[in-house]
Design a protein around this motif. Structure first.
Motif, PDB file in Angstrom:
ATOM      1  N   TYR A 210       0.824  -1.203   0.000  1.00  0.00           N
ATOM      2  CA  TYR A 210       0.000   0.000   0.000  1.00  0.00           C
ATOM      3  C   TYR A 210       0.867   1.266   0.000  1.00  0.00           C
ATOM      4  O   TYR A 210       0.591   2.221  -0.732  1.00  0.00           O
ATOM      5  CB  TYR A 210      -0.918   0.018   1.222  1.00  0.00           C
ATOM      6  CG  TYR A 210      -2.121  -0.893   1.149  1.00  0.00           C
ATOM      7  CD1 TYR A 210      -2.353  -1.723   0.052  1.00  0.00           C
ATOM      8  CD2 TYR A 210      -3.037  -0.942   2.197  1.00  0.00           C
ATOM      9  CE1 TYR A 210      -3.456  -2.553   0.001  1.00  0.00           C
ATOM     10  CE2 TYR A 210      -4.147  -1.774   2.150  1.00  0.00           C
ATOM     11  CZ  TYR A 210      -4.356  -2.578   1.054  1.00  0.00           C
ATOM     12  OH  TYR A 210      -5.457  -3.396   1.015  1.00  0.00           O
TER      13      TYR A 210
ATOM     14  N   VAL B 271       0.968   4.254  -2.873  1.00  0.00           N
ATOM     15  CA  VAL B 271       0.730   5.670  -2.610  1.00  0.00           C
ATOM     16  C   VAL B 271       1.836   6.522  -3.222  1.00  0.00           C
ATOM     17  O   VAL B 271       1.573   7.529  -3.904  1.00  0.00           O
ATOM     18  CB  VAL B 271       0.640   5.917  -1.090  1.00  0.00           C
ATOM     19  CG1 VAL B 271       0.638   7.413  -0.779  1.00  0.00           C
ATOM     20  CG2 VAL B 271      -0.612   5.257  -0.523  1.00  0.00           C
TER      21      VAL B 271
ATOM     22  N   ASN C 136      -4.655  15.548   2.002  1.00  0.00           N
ATOM     23  CA  ASN C 136      -5.710  14.583   2.273  1.00  0.00           C
ATOM     24  C   ASN C 136      -6.210  14.110   0.915  1.00  0.00           C
ATOM     25  O   ASN C 136      -6.823  14.882   0.176  1.00  0.00           O
ATOM     26  CB  ASN C 136      -6.831  15.251   3.078  1.00  0.00           C
ATOM     27  CG  ASN C 136      -8.001  14.314   3.357  1.00  0.00           C
ATOM     28  OD1 ASN C 136      -8.475  13.614   2.474  1.00  0.00           O
ATOM     29  ND2 ASN C 136      -8.492  14.348   4.571  1.00  0.00           N
TER      30      ASN C 136
ATOM     31  N   PHE D 149      -9.158   8.700  -1.839  1.00  0.00           N
ATOM     32  CA  PHE D 149      -8.630   7.725  -2.785  1.00  0.00           C
ATOM     33  C   PHE D 149      -9.683   6.885  -3.508  1.00  0.00           C
ATOM     34  O   PHE D 149      -9.337   6.030  -4.321  1.00  0.00           O
ATOM     35  CB  PHE D 149      -7.605   6.808  -2.102  1.00  0.00           C
ATOM     36  CG  PHE D 149      -8.156   5.959  -0.985  1.00  0.00           C
ATOM     37  CD1 PHE D 149      -8.762   4.742  -1.240  1.00  0.00           C
ATOM     38  CD2 PHE D 149      -8.039   6.376   0.335  1.00  0.00           C
ATOM     39  CE1 PHE D 149      -9.246   3.944  -0.220  1.00  0.00           C
ATOM     40  CE2 PHE D 149      -8.521   5.582   1.372  1.00  0.00           C
ATOM     41  CZ  PHE D 149      -9.129   4.364   1.087  1.00  0.00           C
TER      42      PHE D 149
ATOM     43  N   ILE E  94      -4.896   0.565  -2.981  1.00  0.00           N
ATOM     44  CA  ILE E  94      -5.363   0.635  -1.596  1.00  0.00           C
ATOM     45  C   ILE E  94      -6.884   0.661  -1.503  1.00  0.00           C
ATOM     46  O   ILE E  94      -7.437   0.533  -0.399  1.00  0.00           O
ATOM     47  CB  ILE E  94      -4.768   1.831  -0.830  1.00  0.00           C
ATOM     48  CG1 ILE E  94      -5.308   3.165  -1.353  1.00  0.00           C
ATOM     49  CG2 ILE E  94      -3.261   1.777  -0.854  1.00  0.00           C
ATOM     50  CD1 ILE E  94      -4.919   4.333  -0.468  1.00  0.00           C
TER      51      ILE E  94
ATOM     52  N   SER F 284     -10.129   8.368   3.084  1.00  0.00           N
ATOM     53  CA  SER F 284      -9.107   9.366   2.811  1.00  0.00           C
ATOM     54  C   SER F 284      -7.734   8.800   3.121  1.00  0.00           C
ATOM     55  O   SER F 284      -7.597   7.828   3.881  1.00  0.00           O
ATOM     56  CB  SER F 284      -9.321  10.620   3.675  1.00  0.00           C
ATOM     57  OG  SER F 284     -10.556  11.226   3.405  1.00  0.00           O
ATOM     58  N   LEU F 285      -6.741   9.437   2.548  1.00  0.00           N
ATOM     59  CA  LEU F 285      -5.362   9.088   2.829  1.00  0.00           C
ATOM     60  C   LEU F 285      -4.673  10.352   3.329  1.00  0.00           C
ATOM     61  O   LEU F 285      -4.605  11.351   2.610  1.00  0.00           O
ATOM     62  CB  LEU F 285      -4.675   8.577   1.564  1.00  0.00           C
ATOM     63  CG  LEU F 285      -3.265   8.049   1.753  1.00  0.00           C
ATOM     64  CD1 LEU F 285      -3.328   6.637   2.338  1.00  0.00           C
ATOM     65  CD2 LEU F 285      -2.520   8.021   0.436  1.00  0.00           C
TER      66      LEU F 285
ATOM     67  N   TYR G 119      -1.398  12.228   4.158  1.00  0.00           N
ATOM     68  CA  TYR G 119       0.007  12.126   3.771  1.00  0.00           C
ATOM     69  C   TYR G 119       0.729  13.377   4.253  1.00  0.00           C
ATOM     70  O   TYR G 119       0.251  14.499   4.066  1.00  0.00           O
ATOM     71  CB  TYR G 119       0.144  12.015   2.253  1.00  0.00           C
ATOM     72  CG  TYR G 119       1.563  11.797   1.782  1.00  0.00           C
ATOM     73  CD1 TYR G 119       2.002  10.522   1.434  1.00  0.00           C
ATOM     74  CD2 TYR G 119       2.473  12.849   1.699  1.00  0.00           C
ATOM     75  CE1 TYR G 119       3.319  10.304   1.022  1.00  0.00           C
ATOM     76  CE2 TYR G 119       3.780  12.642   1.300  1.00  0.00           C
ATOM     77  CZ  TYR G 119       4.193  11.370   0.951  1.00  0.00           C
ATOM     78  OH  TYR G 119       5.489  11.145   0.553  1.00  0.00           O
TER      79      TYR G 119
ATOM     80  N   ASN H   6      -8.501   4.780  11.807  1.00  0.00           N
ATOM     81  CA  ASN H   6      -7.183   5.165  11.301  1.00  0.00           C
ATOM     82  C   ASN H   6      -6.334   3.904  11.172  1.00  0.00           C
ATOM     83  O   ASN H   6      -6.215   3.143  12.139  1.00  0.00           O
ATOM     84  CB  ASN H   6      -6.480   6.131  12.245  1.00  0.00           C
ATOM     85  CG  ASN H   6      -7.073   7.527  12.224  1.00  0.00           C
ATOM     86  OD1 ASN H   6      -8.124   7.763  11.634  1.00  0.00           O
ATOM     87  ND2 ASN H   6      -6.410   8.454  12.904  1.00  0.00           N
TER      88      ASN H   6
ATOM     89  N   ILE I  24       1.876   8.283   6.515  1.00  0.00           N
ATOM     90  CA  ILE I  24       0.874   7.809   5.559  1.00  0.00           C
ATOM     91  C   ILE I  24      -0.146   7.015   6.368  1.00  0.00           C
ATOM     92  O   ILE I  24       0.176   5.960   6.920  1.00  0.00           O
ATOM     93  CB  ILE I  24       1.470   6.911   4.456  1.00  0.00           C
ATOM     94  CG1 ILE I  24       2.686   7.561   3.795  1.00  0.00           C
ATOM     95  CG2 ILE I  24       0.402   6.611   3.399  1.00  0.00           C
ATOM     96  CD1 ILE I  24       3.357   6.667   2.746  1.00  0.00           C
ATOM     97  N   THR I  25      -1.355   7.521   6.457  1.00  0.00           N
ATOM     98  CA  THR I  25      -2.392   6.880   7.260  1.00  0.00           C
ATOM     99  C   THR I  25      -3.700   6.835   6.490  1.00  0.00           C
ATOM    100  O   THR I  25      -4.169   7.871   6.002  1.00  0.00           O
ATOM    101  CB  THR I  25      -2.593   7.625   8.597  1.00  0.00           C
ATOM    102  OG1 THR I  25      -1.398   7.514   9.369  1.00  0.00           O
ATOM    103  CG2 THR I  25      -3.753   7.044   9.388  1.00  0.00           C
ATOM    104  N   ILE I  26      -4.264   5.651   6.364  1.00  0.00           N
ATOM    105  CA  ILE I  26      -5.583   5.477   5.762  1.00  0.00           C
ATOM    106  C   ILE I  26      -6.634   5.816   6.810  1.00  0.00           C
ATOM    107  O   ILE I  26      -6.536   5.399   7.960  1.00  0.00           O
ATOM    108  CB  ILE I  26      -5.765   4.034   5.261  1.00  0.00           C
ATOM    109  CG1 ILE I  26      -4.773   3.732   4.122  1.00  0.00           C
ATOM    110  CG2 ILE I  26      -7.199   3.792   4.795  1.00  0.00           C
ATOM    111  CD1 ILE I  26      -4.729   2.261   3.736  1.00  0.00           C
TER     112      ILE I  26
END
Length: 280
Positions: A29, A33, A48, A51, A61, A88-89, A91, A131, A208-210
């Motif tokens: 993943y 990204v 943000n 995705f 992802i 959302s991702l 970054y 998260n 980097i957090t989904i």
């Protein structure tokens, strides 16, 4: 998926942490990204990325919204009939100064729409935020149990005249706030009416957090359902997606059709994130 103790922790404390993704999936993943950012020429140091939306999509992802364990945990917390909503991702490059003030997720809601009953023990909040970091993530802080009550004296002191968000440098610090430091692949499920913040100071490494949101068809939507821009999901776009992802988005579209009032929630949310996560 959850034990009785974990369900009780979520009810009383407002959050629960579980392992969600294995190391190979996390690496796959994170690479996807970076490749997507490079291919689109994105240079934002903090952003943000929604995705699931055309033009912002990161196909690799997208499958996370169908991950069985995540959906099963959401069903344990909300009830069956789970529908994806937020996707959302977050970054940020190393060196970004990432600080938010303490808040409940009310920034997008007009004053007259805020109901004090939302912050009580018997309110059924039909939404859960998740998260899932792909890098070590020390950013989420939360005041356990604060979703079940009005602001206490210490919180009223730092929030002052703005009930939505406290100043970043508000003093004294909230003694009851705790930092949730997550490893790559862990997931924190939390009630976003708890007092919380994203706060790390200057990031020592990239973040980097989904970030996902789930809703249950068993209950009426509350004011955070309606994050995805379903108007962009044309038949052509849906046909191009992996079958499971397409089905999940079709379920979202059907739920939006059942509850057209949430279009206003969507408008509030988009207005907020356009300011909070501008490309820098």
């Amino acid at each position: 998926m959850l034990t009785a103790a974990e369900r009780e922790q979520f009810r009383t404390q407002g959050y629960v942490i579980r392992d969600a993704l294995d190391a190979d999936t996390v690496a796959r993943y994170a690479d996807a990204v970076e490749r997507a950012r490079s291919e689109r020429g994105e240079r934002g140091r903090m952003m943000n990325l929604q995705f699931l939306q055309p033009g912002k999509d990161v196909r690799t992802i997208q499958e996370v919204i169908c991950q069985p364990a995540l959906r099963a945990i959401a069903a344990d917390l909300l009830g069956e009939g789970i529908v994806i909503d937020g996707a959302s991702l977050f970054y940020a490059d190393a060196g970004v100064d990432y600080r938010q003030g303490w808040h409940r997720d009310l920034m997008q809601v007009p004053d007259e729409q805020i109901d004090p009953h939302w912050f009580s023990d018997d309110y059924r909040y039909n939404y859960v935020q998740v998260n899932i970091p792909l890098t070590d993530d020390p950013c989420l802080w939360i005041v356990p149990g604060s979703h079940r009550r009005p602001y206490d004296e210490a919180e009223r002191r730092i929030f002052g005249t703005d009930p939505r968000i406290a100043p970043v440098d508000a003093q004294p610090e909230l003694a009851n706030g705790i930092q949730l430091v997550l490893r790559p692949g862990q997931a924190v499920f939390y009630n976003n009416y708890a007092v919380h913040r994203g706060y790390a100071g200057v990031l020592a490494q990239r973040r980097i957090t989904i970030h996902l949101g789930f809703h249950s068809r068993l209950h009426a939507p509350t004011c955070h359902f309606g994050v995805l821009d379903h108007r962009e999901y044309t038949p052509e776009y849906l046909a191009s997606l992996a079958p499971a992802v397409r089905t999940a988005l079709e379920e979202h579209i059907a739920e939006r059709a059942r509850h057209p009032e949430v279009d206003q929630y969507h408008a509030w949310h988009q207005q907020f994130i356009s300011k909070e996560f501008e490309i820098r």
